[in-house]
Design a protein around this motif. Structure first.
Motif, PDB file in Angstrom:
ATOM      1  N   CYS A   3       0.845  -1.194   0.000  1.00  0.00           N
ATOM      2  CA  CYS A   3       0.000   0.000   0.000  1.00  0.00           C
ATOM      3  C   CYS A   3       0.883   1.249   0.000  1.00  0.00           C
ATOM      4  O   CYS A   3       1.786   1.364   0.826  1.00  0.00           O
ATOM      5  CB  CYS A   3      -0.902  -0.010   1.236  1.00  0.00           C
ATOM      6  N   CYS A   6       0.018   3.002   3.842  1.00  0.00           N
ATOM      7  CA  CYS A   6       0.412   2.404   5.120  1.00  0.00           C
ATOM      8  C   CYS A   6       1.592   1.439   4.985  1.00  0.00           C
ATOM      9  O   CYS A   6       2.172   1.018   5.981  1.00  0.00           O
ATOM     10  CB  CYS A   6      -0.776   1.714   5.781  1.00  0.00           C
ATOM     11  N   CYS A  21      -6.636  -0.760  -0.288  1.00  0.00           N
ATOM     12  CA  CYS A  21      -5.869  -1.366   0.800  1.00  0.00           C
ATOM     13  C   CYS A  21      -6.853  -1.951   1.811  1.00  0.00           C
ATOM     14  O   CYS A  21      -7.742  -1.247   2.296  1.00  0.00           O
ATOM     15  CB  CYS A  21      -4.991  -0.310   1.460  1.00  0.00           C
ATOM     16  N   CYS A  24      -5.818  -0.067   5.557  1.00  0.00           N
ATOM     17  CA  CYS A  24      -6.113   1.347   5.848  1.00  0.00           C
ATOM     18  C   CYS A  24      -7.190   1.936   4.937  1.00  0.00           C
ATOM     19  O   CYS A  24      -7.507   3.117   5.031  1.00  0.00           O
ATOM     20  CB  CYS A  24      -4.842   2.186   5.785  1.00  0.00           C
TER      21      CYS A  24
HETATM   22 ZN   LIG Z   1      -2.909   0.820   3.445  1.00  0.00          ZN
END
Ligand SMILES: [Zn+2]
Length: 166
Positions: A3, A6, A21, A24
């Motif tokens: 991602c 994150c 993602c 997150c």
């Molecule tokens: Zn993420």
């Protein structure tokens, strides 16, 4: 995939046009980039083609034009590209049609929406190739070979022009 927000390995395809993602919830949508194409004719009705300097399809025929920048409208992008590539000033810009296109550059496939415009040039005397163009040619549309054209959308446009009487 990792991602971009994150950093976890939780970035997955969410639909044909998005990634999400699962940790997150960061999401990226993929849309077509806008590009502009100019159909320019001389007094004899011949169409102005450029020769591509760079990949993809270096050495093959193309129409003048290019990508639209951020915060730029299509007409301004067209004026800018034709000035950069051919040192020509265009006027009487008329929208014709749009064609989805695929543009592969350095291993990445870009999806574009090519906006096609007819436009006029008062004075061809200033013509001079630069930027991503290595040459130009005026060709009667019935003499253009589809095999000499690089990009898919440009081939489509030539086919359309060949069947259009004007
Ligand atoms: Zn993420």
């Amino acid at each position: 995939m990792f991602c971009p927000r994150c950093g976890k390995q939780s970035f997955i395809e969410d639909s044909f046009k998005s990634f999400k993602c699962s940790v997150c919830s960061f999401r990226i949508f993929m849309n077509a980039g806008a590009a502009v194409i100019a159909i320019i004719r001389n007094d004899k009705g011949e169409v102005l083609f450029t020769t591509r300097k760079h990949a993809p399809f270096a050495g093959m025929l193309d129409f003048p034009g290019g990508f639209v920048d951020y915060e730029e409208n299509a007409e301004k992008a067209l004026r800018r590209e034709i000035k950069e590539e051919l040192n020509l000033q265009i006027y009487d810009i008329k929208y014709l049609l749009s064609i989805p296109n695929i543009y592969e550059f350095e291993g990445i496939v870009y999806h574009t929406l090519d906006l096609v415009f007819a436009c006029k040039v008062k004075d061809f005397e200033t013509i001079q190739t630069d930027d991503d163009v290595s040459g130009f040619k005026f060709i009667p549309i019935d003499k253009v070979s589809i095999d000499d054209i690089g990009l898919r959308s440009a081939k489509e446009i030539v086919k359309i022009l060949k069947t259009t009487i004007d």
